[in-house]
Design an enzyme around this catalytic site. Sequence first.
Site, PDB file in Angstrom:
ATOM      1  N   ASP A 116      31.369  24.643  39.487  1.00 57.84           N
ATOM      2  CA  ASP A 116      32.083  25.046  40.690  1.00 57.84           C
ATOM      3  C   ASP A 116      31.365  24.463  41.890  1.00 57.84           C
ATOM      4  OD1 ASP A 116      29.861  26.632  41.168  1.00 57.84           O
ATOM      5  OD2 ASP A 116      30.920  28.543  40.975  1.00 57.84           O
TER       6      ASP A 116
ATOM      7  N   ARG B  57      36.376  38.064  45.773  1.00 59.05           N
ATOM      8  CA  ARG B  57      35.387  37.393  46.611  1.00 59.05           C
ATOM      9  C   ARG B  57      36.097  36.536  47.654  1.00 59.05           C
ATOM     10  NH1 ARG B  57      30.437  33.565  44.444  1.00 59.05           N
ATOM     11  NH2 ARG B  57      32.150  32.389  43.504  1.00 59.05           N
TER      12      ARG B  57
END
Length: 573
Positions: A474, A187
């Site tokens: 996160d 990603r």
Amino acid sequence: MMGVGTNGYTAPATRKSSGGGAGYDVPEGVEIRGRFDEEFAKILTKEALEFVVELQREFRNRIKYALECRKEAKRRYNEGVVPGFDPATKFIRETNWVCAPVPPAVADRRVEITGPVERKMIINALNSGAKVFMADFEDALSPTWENLMRGQVNLKDAVDGSITFHDKARNRVYKLNDKNTAKLFVRPRGWHLPEAHILIDGEPATGCLVDFGLYFFHNYAAFRQTQGAGFGPFFYLPKMENSREAKIWNCVFERAEKKAGIERGSIRATVLIETLPAVFQMDEILHELRDHSVGLNCGRWDYIFSYVKTFQGHPDRLLPDRFLVGMTQHFMRSYSDLLIRTCHRRCVHAMGGMAAQIPIRDDPAANEAALDLVRKDKLREVKAGHDGTWAAHPGLIPACMEVFTNNMGSNTPNQIQSMRREDASSITEEDLLERPRGVRTLEGLRLNTRVGIQYLAAWLTGTGSVPLYNLMEDAATAEISRVQNWQWIKYGVELDGDGLGVRVGKELFGRVVEEEMQRIEREVGKEKFKKGMYKEACKLFTRQCTAQTLDDFLTLDAYNHIVMHHPRGSSRL
């Protein structure tokens, strides 16, 4: 074709003493202002940089235009408009077409693990028993120069099978299993994030083009041989808001395939549907990427963040406490169901959301309770028709795998054909926009504050994935904390879940910040608190929560604090 060998590897660059490369051999128009390192020089070869430069020059204006369109959309939402399905693309939604067939190498994705591109993490994730590992340059990584370049080195070693890690503290060597390792997806960062350590024609490079370009250049050939069975590399694409942005990625992929001399449709990507505007464009996004798509993913934490951000000018759409905004909320369940129906209609994977729990080693009862929550969440996903799900920790893989295998069957790689979810065709704009229900409490404000500050403190010191209160946090979960605090303060919401009737304002928030900082110091210890960047994080987080206008991303402001230019020191964009 690119000038690369079997493994996509070029000879190391020789160190230059002059020019704009800070020791790297760079093409014209490029200045590298990150620290020189011999290992990084094997990634930042002149040929690899030339490829990144080609991408930057070809696509930068389209990216800038896409970001301007986001600003225009935000202006309209702030004036009272709500997102919805685009009448101009109705024919794409209503006609029958399908994406390219899913490559056999990734037909089975029933459990995927995610994490940053750190060396030990990569080895453990690939060995975890998951079907896929999504190596993350985005929300789970603090984009320091060291992290980004070391991550590229790590991924290259992982693709060629040579990756090892010596944990000196435990005197243990980690290496890849001989077989049954997870398939690697990568990603890159979102369109909005710059790469300030690499200047191209005098301006910071686009972060995602750096991440994609360097990884693709060095690894496409070896990946197709060792992992993709003739396909790949494979990617996850974050933060998109519409099909226009998906079209840019499709063109980037076509450009890379042409440059490498590989077949069109070799590169495959899963798009995270993690912004509210994108849920109304799922068919259109898949249509733009139809030769390169392997599905969509419910990026549910960012989706909640995006809900608040999209409706920042709508005081009638205030969220309850963060932990109450789960998949049982009508707007969240509708989003998941429509994603499954859309993907299966177009013959690609519909991936479920993240299980953020982490093992609680010192409390077996609490650990079992947490695992039970994970099993229930995964059972809901597989019964709804999802083809796979995400986990944040290797310890969750067996439980997630068991639920999906028991309900799908061990010989069925996915549910694309068996769970068409035609009942979801009746989902309306109103279903997707229904206001979330629940109470707001002082404890919710406190939790947001201490999670946001602690996450940001870690991010500023180079850690982008942080275990806090038995959950893996996160950037997405930190963003929920930030924007929810901002929303509550701006509109002076009543904390109706405490029975106190107190309204949130800057004065109350100031007291909460002071008390939560004291709690953080007690929890982490005076020494760690003193050495960490908790005070700097507190200032940043407080400023963003109390700002008159909401910053688009927490990390854009914080990024200035981690950019280190060599030899000149830190820099502000």
